[in-house]
Design an enzyme around this catalytic site. Structure first.
Site, PDB file in Angstrom:
ATOM      1  NE  ARG A  20      12.723   4.797   8.321  1.00 17.65           N
ATOM      2  CZ  ARG A  20      11.801   4.113   8.502  1.00 17.65           C
ATOM      3  NH1 ARG A  20      11.604   2.849   8.887  1.00 17.65           N
ATOM      4  NH2 ARG A  20      10.400   4.608   8.481  1.00 17.65           N
ATOM      5  N   GLY A  85       3.770  12.263  13.139  1.00 16.62           N
ATOM      6  CA  GLY A  85       3.139  10.732  12.873  1.00 16.62           C
ATOM      7  C   GLY A  85       2.238  10.763  11.584  1.00 16.62           C
ATOM      8  CG  ASN A 234      11.008   3.039   5.256  1.00 13.54           C
ATOM      9  OD1 ASN A 234       9.995   3.914   5.068  1.00 13.54           O
ATOM     10  ND2 ASN A 234      10.180   1.913   5.283  1.00 13.54           N
ATOM     11  CE  LYS A 358      28.937  23.715 -28.042  1.00  9.15           C
ATOM     12  NZ  LYS A 358      29.597  24.813 -27.799  1.00  9.15           N
TER      13      LYS A 358
HETATM   14  C1  UD1 Z   1       4.182   2.821   8.257  1.00  5.69           C
HETATM   15  C2  UD1 Z   1       2.933   2.379   9.315  1.00  5.69           C
HETATM   16  C3  UD1 Z   1       3.395   0.719   9.147  1.00  5.69           C
HETATM   17  C4  UD1 Z   1       3.294   0.160   7.727  1.00  5.69           C
HETATM   18  C5  UD1 Z   1       4.225   0.893   6.904  1.00  5.69           C
HETATM   19  C6  UD1 Z   1       3.897   0.315   5.430  1.00  5.69           C
HETATM   20  C7  UD1 Z   1       2.622   4.017  10.824  1.00  5.69           C
HETATM   21  C8  UD1 Z   1       2.803   4.255  12.158  1.00  5.69           C
HETATM   22  N1  UD1 Z   1       3.187   2.823  10.381  1.00  5.69           N
HETATM   23  O1  UD1 Z   1       5.355   2.720   8.971  1.00  5.69           O
HETATM   24  O2  UD1 Z   1       2.216   0.267  10.085  1.00  5.69           O
HETATM   25  O3  UD1 Z   1       3.555  -1.226   7.764  1.00  5.69           O
HETATM   26  O4  UD1 Z   1       3.839   2.336   6.946  1.00  5.69           O
HETATM   27  O5  UD1 Z   1       4.618   1.086   4.479  1.00  5.69           O
HETATM   28  O6  UD1 Z   1       1.642   4.464  10.192  1.00  5.69           O
HETATM   29  N2  UD1 Z   1       4.350  10.480   7.153  1.00  5.69           N
HETATM   30  C9  UD1 Z   1       3.936  12.025   7.009  1.00  5.69           C
HETATM   31  N3  UD1 Z   1       4.188  12.547   8.168  1.00  5.69           N
HETATM   32  C10 UD1 Z   1       4.731  11.998   9.310  1.00  5.69           C
HETATM   33  C11 UD1 Z   1       4.993  10.576   9.386  1.00  5.69           C
HETATM   34  C12 UD1 Z   1       5.123  10.003   8.021  1.00  5.69           C
HETATM   35  O7  UD1 Z   1       3.449  12.569   6.131  1.00  5.69           O
HETATM   36  O8  UD1 Z   1       4.451  12.761  10.405  1.00  5.69           O
HETATM   37  C13 UD1 Z   1       4.611   9.910   5.812  1.00  5.69           C
HETATM   38  C14 UD1 Z   1       5.925   9.658   5.188  1.00  5.69           C
HETATM   39  O9  UD1 Z   1       6.455  10.799   4.466  1.00  5.69           O
HETATM   40  C15 UD1 Z   1       5.586   8.240   4.307  1.00  5.69           C
HETATM   41  C16 UD1 Z   1       4.388   7.695   5.115  1.00  5.69           C
HETATM   42  O10 UD1 Z   1       3.792   8.616   5.841  1.00  5.69           O
HETATM   43  O11 UD1 Z   1       5.243   8.360   3.252  1.00  5.69           O
HETATM   44  C17 UD1 Z   1       4.515   6.597   6.073  1.00  5.69           C
HETATM   45  O12 UD1 Z   1       5.838   6.958   7.012  1.00  5.69           O
HETATM   46  P1  UD1 Z   1       7.009   6.326   7.566  1.00  5.69           P
HETATM   47  O13 UD1 Z   1       7.800   6.863   8.719  1.00  5.69           O
HETATM   48  O14 UD1 Z   1       7.763   5.572   6.440  1.00  5.69           O
HETATM   49  O15 UD1 Z   1       6.099   4.755   8.313  1.00  5.69           O
HETATM   50  P2  UD1 Z   1       6.741   3.431   8.534  1.00  5.69           P
HETATM   51  O16 UD1 Z   1       7.530   3.270   9.534  1.00  5.69           O
HETATM   52  O17 UD1 Z   1       7.143   2.979   7.010  1.00  5.69           O
HETATM   53 CA    CA Z   2       7.527   3.789   5.088  1.00  9.27          CA
END
Ligand code: UD1
Ligand code: CA
Length: 468
Positions: A20, A85, A234, A358
Site C-alpha cells: 500500500r 500471510g 499501511n 565548510k
Molecule cells: C493485520 C491483521 C488485522 C489487524 C491488523 C492490525 C491479519 C490477517 N490481519 O492486518 O486483523 O487488525 O493487522 O494492525 O493478520 N506480514 C508478514 N508476512 C506476511 C504478511 C504480513 O510478515 O505474509 C507482516 C507485515 O509485514 C506487517 C504485519 O505482518 O508488519 C501485519 O501485516 P499487514 O499486511 O499489515 O496486515 P493488516 O492488513 O494490517
Molecule cells: Ca498493518
C-alpha cells in the site's frame, strides 16, 4: 493460575510487502522521527527483556537486517520466503525459537506506537488469566481495514473477521484486532491448522482465535489501550498520523525535562536527538540525527540542524542550516548561515549573515559576520574576517588549506588563494587577492593603483549631448 514455564519470547512480523506504500523501501524501514518504523516495536518488545526476540523478514530482508545492525546480538532474524500471510509469517518466525517452549508475544512490525507499559500490562493480564491465547483489541473510530472481533451474546470472543470477509452485521463492530497476541505452546501448535483464506489465499493469524476456542483452550481478548497506541501504518497518511503522535510524545518528554518550545506542533525533533534543560526552541525548526544540544541554547525559527553538537549557551539565529559540526560554548551562528560538515565554531565565535563554513575551525572569539566563504581553513583566535572574504580552496582538481593565525584582521572583499597562510597578528588590506603567505605581524595588500581622472564626468555628459 498458569505457571510461567519459560519466560517470554517476542516475534515481530515484518515479512509483508507493504504494497500500500508503493515504495522501493521496505514498509517497516520508513522513518518516523528519524528512525526506521520497526525500531519502535523492537524497542517496546526488548523493554520486556524477552528471552529471545525474532524479527520475521521477507523479500527485502537483507535491507532490513542491515538497517537493524545496531541491534547486533539482541535480535534473531527469520526469513519468510513468500509473503503468504501473518500465520505463515509466525510459522517462519518459529525457526528462530527452536529450543524455546514458553509463551510467545507476537507484534506487528508496522505498529510503532505501542508503549512498553501496555505490553507489560498485557503480559500480566495474560498470566493472571492463565490464558492459552490472549489478544489485545481496541475500539476504532473507523474500523477500516482492521480485523473485527466477533463476540457471542455473553461477550466471549469467538473469531476475528478481516474486512474483505465481513457480513453486513459484522461491519458495525468497532472492536478490532490490534495484531498483538500472546500464545502459549498449545496455541502455537494450532498454527498448522490454519487454512488459506478463501478470498486472498493467505494464511491469516487471525484464524487462531476461533481455532483455540474450538480446541477448548482458554482465550481472552482485551481492549487494553486506546486506538492511538495500536494504529498500524499501511499508507503514507497513516505514517504521517503516527509520526505526529511520536513527535508529540518526544516533545512532551523534552518539555517535561525543562526544554521550552514556543510551538510544539511546528517543531520537528528526531527521536535520536538530545536536548539539555533550559534550551529554548522556536517553531519551524528541524533538529535531526545524532544532534546533542547543551544547556541554555536558543534555536530561532527556520533552522535545520543535522548531526551537530551545540555546547552550552550556543545561539543559532533564524534560517540557518548546520550539518555534522560542533558549535562551542556561547558561539553564535546565523541568521542565514550554512555550517557544512566537519566544522568547529569555537567558544564565543560569531558566524553571521550569508556566511558558509565548510570543514574549517573558527577560533575562539573570531568573527565572520557577513557574506563570506570559509572552506578547508584553520582560523585562529580573535580574528576579524571582513565582509565578502572568500577562501579560494579549490583549483578545479584539489582542495587546499588556508591557515589564518590568531588576532589577524582580514579586510573586506579579500580572496585568499589556498594553499596560503596569514601569520599571527597580521593585516590584509581590503580588496586584496592574497596568493603568497603573509608573515606574522605584516600587512598583506594587493590592489591596483587607483586613478582619478579629473573632469571625466563633464566630458561624458558632453559626448552624450553631441550624439543625440
Ligand atoms: C493485520 C491483521 C488485522 C489487524 C491488523 C492490525 C491479519 C490477517 N490481519 O492486518 O486483523 O487488525 O493487522 O494492525 O493478520 N506480514 C508478514 N508476512 C506476511 C504478511 C504480513 O510478515 O505474509 C507482516 C507485515 O509485514 C506487517 C504485519 O505482518 O508488519 C501485519 O501485516 P499487514 O499486511 O499489515 O496486515 P493488516 O492488513 O494490517
Ligand atoms: Ca498493518
Amino acid at each position: 493460575m498458569r505457571k510461567n514455564r519459560q519466560g517470554t519470547a517476542c516475534v515481530i512480523l515484518a515479512g509483508g510487502l507493504g504494497t500500500r506504500m508503493k515504495s522501493g523501501l521496505p514498509k517497516v524501514l520508513h522513518p518516523i522521527a528519524g528512525r526506521p518504523m520497526i525500531t519502535y516495536a523492537i524497542d517496546a518488545a526488548l523493554s520486556l527483556n524477552p528471552e529471545k526476540c525474532v524479527v520475521v523478514v521477507g523479500a527485502m530482508g537483507e535491507t532490513i537486517k542491515e538497517a537493524l545492525s545496531g541491534y547486533a546480538g539482541k535480535l534473531i532474524f527469520a526469513v519468510q520466503k513468500k509473503p503468504l500471510g501473518t500465520a505463515h509469517a509466525l510459522s517462519a518466525g518459529l525457526a528462530g525459537l527452536k529450543s524455546f517452549r514458553g509463551g510467545i508475544m507476537v507484534l506487528n512490525g508496522d505498529g510503532p506506537l505501542l508503549k512498553s507499559s501496555t505490553l507489560k500490562k498485557f503480559l500480566s493480564l495474560h498470566r493472571r488469566a492463565g490464558n492459552a491465547l490472549s489478544l489485545a483489541s481496541f475500539i476504532a473510530k473507523e474500523p477500516g481495514s482492521y480485523g473485527r472481533i466477533v463476540r457471542d451474546g455473553s461477550g466471549l470472543p469467538l473469531r476475528i473477521v478481516e474486512k474483505s470477509d465481513l457480513t453486513d452485521e459484522e461491519s458495525n463492530i468497532d472492536e478490532v484486532n490490534s495484531g498483538l497476541y500472546l500464545m502459549e505452546p498449545e496455541t502455537v501448535g494450532l498454527l498448522e491448522k490454519v487454512k488459506p483464506n478463501p478470498g486472498k489465499k493467505e494464511y491469516y493469524l487471525t484464524d487462531i482465535l476461533a481455532l483455540a476456542g474450538k480446541s477448548g483452550l482458554k482465550t481472552g481478548v482485551y481492549p487494553i489501550a486506546p486506538e492511538e497506541e495500536f494504529a498500524g501504518v499501511n499508507t503514507y497518511s497513516e505514517l504521517r498520523l503516527a509520526e505526529d503522535i511520536i513527535r508529540g510524545r518526544l516533545i512532551a518528554a523534552l518539555a517535561g525535562s525543562g526544554v521550552k518550545f514556543l510551538h510544539p506542533g511546528l517543531t520537528f525533533i528526531d527521536a535520536t536527538v538530545e536536548i539539555a534543560p533550559g534550551s529554548l526552541i522556536y517553531p519551524n525548526t528541524y533538529i535531526q540525527g545524532c544532534t546533542k544540544i547543551g544547556k541554555g541554547c536558543i534555536i530561532y525559527p527556520n533552522v535545520r540542524i543535522i548531526d551537530c553538537v551545540l555546547e552550552e549557551g550556543a545561539i543559532i539565529k533564524d534560517s540557518s542550516l548546520m550539518e555534522g559540526s560542533r558549535i562551542c560554548k556561547s558561539a553564535q551562528v546565523g541568521p542565514f548561515a550554512h555550517i557544512r560538515p566537519g566544522s568547529v565554531i569555537r567558544e564565543r565565535a560569531k558566524i553571521g549573515n550569508f556566511v558558509e563554513v565548510k570543514k574549517s575551525v573558527i577560533g575562539e572569539g573570531t568573527k565572520a559576520q557577513h557574506l563570506s566563504y570559509i572552506g578547508d581553513s584553520t582560523v585562529g583566535k580573535d580574528v576579524n574576517i571582513g565582509a565578502g572574504t572568500i577562501t579560494c580552496n579549490y583549483d578545479g582538481v584539489k582542495k587546499h588549506q588556508t591557515v589564518i593565525g590568531d588576532g589577524v584582521f582580514i579586510g573586506s572583499d579579500t580572496q585568499l588563494i589556498a594553499p596560503v597562510k596569514v601569520g599571527k597578528g597580521s593585516y590584509v588590506g581590503a580588496g586584496s587577492t592574497i596568493r603568497r603567505n603573509v608573515p606574522a605581524g605584516s600587512l598583506g595588500i594587493s590592489r591596483a593603483e587607483q586613478k582619478n581622472i579629473k573632469g571625466w564626468a563633464r566630458k561624458r555628459e558632453k559626448r552624450k549631448g553631441s550624439s543625440k
